[in-house]
Design a protein around this motif. Sequence first.
Motif, short mmCIF file in Angstrom:
data_model
loop_
_atom_site.label_atom_id
_atom_site.label_comp_id
_atom_site.label_asym_id
_atom_site.label_seq_id
_atom_site.Cartn_x
_atom_site.Cartn_y
_atom_site.Cartn_z
N LEU A 10 0.86 -1.19 0.00
CA LEU A 10 0.00 0.00 0.00
C LEU A 10 0.89 1.23 0.00
CD1 LEU A 10 -2.64 -0.84 2.78
CD2 LEU A 10 -2.91 -1.03 0.31
N PRO A 11 0.39 2.33 -0.54
CA PRO A 11 1.13 3.58 -0.38
C PRO A 11 1.03 4.03 1.08
CG PRO A 11 -0.96 4.00 -1.46
CD PRO A 11 -0.84 2.50 -1.31
N PHE A 12 1.83 5.00 1.44
CA PHE A 12 1.81 5.59 2.78
C PHE A 12 1.21 6.98 2.66
CE2 PHE A 12 5.35 2.68 2.61
CZ PHE A 12 5.19 1.93 3.76
N PHE A 13 0.33 7.33 3.59
CA PHE A 13 -0.17 8.70 3.66
C PHE A 13 0.66 9.40 4.73
CE2 PHE A 13 -2.93 11.90 5.64
CZ PHE A 13 -3.13 12.72 4.55
N VAL A 14 1.42 10.43 4.31
CA VAL A 14 2.29 11.15 5.25
C VAL A 14 1.77 12.57 5.42
CG1 VAL A 14 4.29 9.69 4.77
CG2 VAL A 14 3.98 11.77 3.44
N TYR A 15 1.80 13.05 6.65
CA TYR A 15 1.23 14.36 6.95
C TYR A 15 2.13 15.22 7.82
CZ TYR A 15 0.08 11.70 11.14
OH TYR A 15 0.17 10.91 12.25
N GLY A 16 3.28 14.74 8.19
CA GLY A 16 4.15 15.48 9.11
C GLY A 16 5.58 15.54 8.61
N GLU A 48 -0.44 19.11 17.21
CA GLU A 48 1.00 19.32 17.36
C GLU A 48 1.49 18.53 18.56
OE1 GLU A 48 3.05 21.13 15.28
OE2 GLU A 48 4.61 20.22 16.48
N GLY A 49 2.58 17.80 18.36
CA GLY A 49 3.20 17.05 19.45
C GLY A 49 4.53 17.67 19.81
N PRO A 50 5.36 16.93 20.52
CA PRO A 50 6.67 17.46 20.94
C PRO A 50 7.67 17.42 19.79
CG PRO A 50 6.38 15.23 21.75
CD PRO A 50 5.09 15.62 21.07
N GLY A 51 7.51 18.32 18.84
CA GLY A 51 8.43 18.39 17.71
C GLY A 51 7.91 17.78 16.43
N TYR A 52 6.71 17.26 16.45
CA TYR A 52 6.12 16.64 15.26
C TYR A 52 4.61 16.60 15.41
CZ TYR A 52 6.54 12.95 18.69
OH TYR A 52 6.49 12.25 19.86
N PRO A 53 3.88 16.68 14.29
CA PRO A 53 2.42 16.58 14.38
C PRO A 53 1.99 15.11 14.47
CG PRO A 53 3.09 17.00 12.14
CD PRO A 53 4.35 17.00 12.97
N LEU A 118 -1.53 6.69 12.95
CA LEU A 118 -2.39 7.49 13.83
C LEU A 118 -1.89 7.36 15.26
CD1 LEU A 118 -5.90 6.41 12.50
CD2 LEU A 118 -4.71 8.57 12.05
N ALA A 119 -2.07 8.41 16.05
CA ALA A 119 -1.69 8.34 17.46
C ALA A 119 -2.43 7.17 18.11
CB ALA A 119 -2.02 9.64 18.15
N ALA A 120 -1.70 6.39 18.88
CA ALA A 120 -2.31 5.26 19.58
C ALA A 120 -3.22 5.80 20.68
CB ALA A 120 -1.23 4.37 20.18
#
Length: 168
Positions: A10-16, A48-53, A118-120
């Motif tokens: 599958l392709p990867f969906f990247v957002y960050g 927004e997380g600690p240095g990455y979305p 996705l965030a766990a």
Amino acid sequence: MITPDALGPLPFFVYGTLRPGERNHDLFLRGRTDPAEPGRFQGAALYEGPGYPYAVEEPGGTVSGELVTAAGKFYAGLLAELDRLEEYTPGDPRNLYERVARPVQRPDGTTTRAWVYLAAPPSPPACGPGAADHERGLAGPPLSGPEARAVRRSRPAARGVPPVPRSS
């Protein structure tokens, strides 16, 4: 659980940080993928997380990013490397992210299934409401912008750094 073998590549969906021009794109994807194409993941919100979305599933939300397809011979290695980067191990309750197959919309309106990190979900409270959230460092306002949604849940701070808002 959906495994890579069950769905095929599958392709990867990247957002960050894996998007073209971001810091992890060159480290992990450059020269190992076909050209990226814009994509939109419906039913999720970006925080927004600690240095990455990070993204969480949220009805009514939309996350914009890129669809990245691994060049054939790089798929298995790239999948393993991205799992390590995103601190994902199948079935591990301590995962920071979960890798899930979800429909992503292409610019022409068609959809394709893609791997999305996705965030766990947070672990259940151990000592009453909010205890687990406090222990895992959950916090963080949503990203600003038209696709951001109100904070309903946050991702654990992976390196002990609390999430901070992204400047507008």
